[in-house]
Each structure stands twice: as C-alpha cells, then as structure tokens.
Design a protein around this motif. Sequence first.
Motif, PDB file in Angstrom:
ATOM      1  N   SER A  26      -2.279   2.568   5.298  1.00 27.71           N
ATOM      2  CA  SER A  26      -3.650   2.771   4.789  1.00 27.71           C
ATOM      3  C   SER A  26      -3.988   4.249   4.674  1.00 27.71           C
ATOM      4  O   SER A  26      -4.654   4.672   3.720  1.00 27.71           O
ATOM      5  CB  SER A  26      -4.669   2.067   5.692  1.00 27.71           C
ATOM      6  OG  SER A  26      -4.601   0.674   5.478  1.00 27.71           O
ATOM      7  N   GLN A  61      -9.492   0.504   3.040  1.00 18.98           N
ATOM      8  CA  GLN A  61      -8.524   1.341   3.790  1.00 18.98           C
ATOM      9  C   GLN A  61      -9.236   2.049   4.946  1.00 18.98           C
ATOM     10  O   GLN A  61      -8.708   2.125   6.060  1.00 18.98           O
ATOM     11  CB  GLN A  61      -7.852   2.393   2.888  1.00 18.98           C
ATOM     12  CG  GLN A  61      -7.192   1.868   1.628  1.00 18.98           C
ATOM     13  CD  GLN A  61      -6.266   0.694   1.845  1.00 18.98           C
ATOM     14  OE1 GLN A  61      -5.587   0.584   2.862  1.00 18.98           O
ATOM     15  NE2 GLN A  61      -6.250  -0.225   0.896  1.00 18.98           N
ATOM     16  N   ARG A 104       0.829  -1.217   0.000  1.00 14.89           N
ATOM     17  CA  ARG A 104       0.000   0.000   0.000  1.00 14.89           C
ATOM     18  C   ARG A 104       0.862   1.266   0.000  1.00 14.89           C
ATOM     19  O   ARG A 104       0.456   2.301  -0.530  1.00 14.89           O
ATOM     20  CB  ARG A 104      -0.985  -0.055   1.173  1.00 14.89           C
ATOM     21  CG  ARG A 104      -2.078  -1.088   0.904  1.00 14.89           C
ATOM     22  CD  ARG A 104      -2.922  -1.484   2.094  1.00 14.89           C
ATOM     23  NE  ARG A 104      -3.827  -2.584   1.692  1.00 14.89           N
ATOM     24  CZ  ARG A 104      -4.543  -3.332   2.518  1.00 14.89           C
ATOM     25  NH1 ARG A 104      -4.487  -3.109   3.816  1.00 14.89           N
ATOM     26  NH2 ARG A 104      -5.327  -4.298   2.053  1.00 14.89           N
TER      27      ARG A 104
END
Length: 386
Positions: A322, A374, A244
């Motif tokens: 995130s 997220q 991510r």
Amino acid sequence: MDFQFTEEQLMIQDVARRIAQEKIAPSAEHFDQTGEFPLDNIRLLGENGLMGIEVPTEYGGAGMDPVSYVLAMIEIAEADCAHSTIVSVNNSLFCNGLLKFGTEAQKQKYVRAIAEGKEIGAFALTEPQSGSDATAMRCKAVKQADGSYVINGKKSWITSGPVAKYIILFAMTDPSKGAKGITAFMIDTAKDGFHRGKTEPKLGIRASATCEIEFTDYVATPDEVVGTEGEGFKIAMGVLDAGRIGIASQAVGLARAAYKAAVEYSRERKSFGQAIGSFQMIQAKIADMKCRLDAAELLTLRAAWTKAQTEKHGGRFSTEASVAKLTASEAAMFITHAALQIHGGMGYSKEMPLERYFRDAKITEIYEGTSEIQRMVIARNETGLR
Ligand code: CAA
C-alpha cells in the motif's frame, strides 16, 4: 534488501525493455486513439514469458521473482500504461491468485494458457454499487444439493473482461456472514450463463478493455471453487496486495516516461534566449519530480523484495504494497502534471504523448484500491486500530 540486481533480473528487464521500445511504444498512440485491444503485442509478451513472470516454468511461466516482475512492468509501462494494465492483471491478480490459492488440478488446467499469453485472465470483485466497500457485493452463489453453485449477479469495471477466457470471481455464498460469506470461483467465459455487458469508455488506458459482466444461472462445479467456501474475501485482499505492487510499478514506469520527456524538453526548448531548464522555476519542478520518482521506485522495489521474503518465511506485505502504490500513483499524477506544464501548449497537444501520460496516470490512484483505501490500510496496520 539488495541494491544489486541479479543476472536473471537484468535479463528479464532487458527482454521487457526491447519489446516495449520496439513494439509497444511505436503503437501506443494508435491503440490509445482507437481503443483497440493490442492482442498481437500481448501474444508477443506471452511468448517471452512476460504474461506469467512469477509463474513456475512447469505451469508455462518464466519462474522469476517479484523484483523481476517489477523491473519488467516498469519497462512496459514506460512504453505504454494501457499495455501494462493488461500485463499486471494477468500476472498479479489472475496467475498469482491461482498459484497461491488454487488446487494442483486448477493450476494445471487454468494457468498455462494465461501465463503463456495465449488466453487472457481477469479478476472480478467490484460491482456497480460496491467498489471500496467490497463486502457489500450482491452477486450470489447458491449451493445446490449436488455441491455445485448457481451464480447470479453483475460485476463491473472488469479489466480485460471483453477478452478474458478465465476469470477469478468473488460471490456471496452466505450474506449473513459478511466478509466470511464470500467465496472465490474460477469462471470459464465459454460456459452458459456468462454474459459480457457494456464496455466502459474511459479517460485513459484506453487500450485496456474494461466491461461489465453478468451471470444468469451460471453453474460452477465444486472443483471450480478457489480456496475454501467463505475464504473469498481473504483471497481477494491477499491477491490485491500483490496487485498493488503491479500498479505501483506501472505508475513508476509511466512517471519515468513523463520525467524523461520533461528533462529532454527543458534542455531543448528556448525561451527569453535560454534553455527553459536553466530557469529556477523549471529546475524546482525537475528536482521535485526526480525525488518523487526515485522514492516511488525504491518503495516499489522494497515491496517486491518484502513479498519475496514472505514467500520464503511467511507473513504479509500489505503495508509495503500500500505504501508503494500510494506513493507511486501520487508521484505519477504529480510528475505527469508537471511534465505537461513544462511542455506548455505542446504538452496539451495530441501531437505529443504528454496528454496521454496525464490521462493514464489518474487511474493508478483509483483501481486496486483508491488512495483513500491505501491510507486506511496503512494507518490501520500501523496503529492496530480500526
Ligand atoms: N490479506 C489477508 N487477509 C486480509 C487482508 C489481507 N491483505 N486484509 C484484510 N484481511 C482479512 C482480515 O484479517 C479480516 O479477517 P478476520 O476477520 O479473520 O480478522 C477480513 O479480511 C476482513 O478484513 P477487514 O475487516 O479489514 O475488512 P473491511 O471490510 O474493513 O475492508 C478494506 C477492508 C481495506 C476497505 C477492503 O475492503 C479493501 O481493500 N477495499 C478496496 C477494494 C479494492 O481494492 N478494489 C479494487 C477492485 S479490483 C481492481 O481494481 C482490479 C482491476 O481490474 C484493475
């Protein structure tokens, strides 16, 4: 967090910028139009240490830190988003996964060729019926009396699937245990029982090849298990935390390209006798774009810095990753949309890269965990509730 980059970090940023501007940017339109895989550019990135940025030099990588990875990714994504997808999956999902969870023998055997960009690595979690709900997977690995596993099932949306040599696969070894019944395997795509399926025709990142893969009685030996049996879901989640940060960097690079184009155009394009950048409605757009771009970049660097701290002191960086991915991907959507609008009809034309930036941005809100996932991860971590 240090706002001053080290000499080494600036050096890899410079190497990435040079290749990105000299080789990737001029070929981006061609690869977008044809959907060809940019193999020569990927090999060049590999020769310069950019396909295994955080991989220690003894396994063929550049031995750099997570901040260096972010700086290099931003440069590559600014030149072309699709190239940066291939770089990101190779670095953060494949190499990072094996370095963190693989045995010494697995690192020796599988990492070097991938980190050097001579071969491509991939990561197979998603299935046709399970995307966000990753534990709903049906691909099965059944243990045999000799300790080997027989794998059957299908995986979809596999980035670099059409060209990958090795793939980290997640399969169910004990469906009764849910998340704790998933195991990770190292797949060699040259072995019997591995098949590549249909290639996905995509809206954007068209040079990043994506396909389904299928296993029919594929045999994985005990030394091809990554981590331990039942540890697969935690491995997937831990690896995706790093992934991510890669996608956040990609979104920052893409947003930066669109932002720079919009600022330049707003200075040059005249309307009603003035440069359009002198109109308040365009100024408001530019100011909002700048704020979101800077916020995205800083949060992505914070996530990389936090990852580096956890490598020294332990702990997780899930929330920071995130937050960075969510902020940066939504910034990329906002900025590419506004940049296209500032260009008016020229933004809609394939004669300029704005429409490509706009198409490419959308995927950053979807893969490696949608924006909804997220938000779920951040809120769960903040509240402690589920
Ligand atoms: N690190 C380590 N362990 C973790 C973790 C993390 N980041 N997140 C969760 N875990 C652990 C939990 O602690 C828990 O373990 P215990 O039971 O021992 O406490 C276990 O994993 C299960 O966790 P959850 O109960 O939270 O799992 P869940 O089923 O509720 O799912 C989820 C959580 C956040 C929704 C997760 O499924 C998720 O992230 N889904 C999105 C999947 C995704 O991102 N897919 C992208 C596909 S890959 C891709 O796009 C790559 C590409 O090619 C570009």
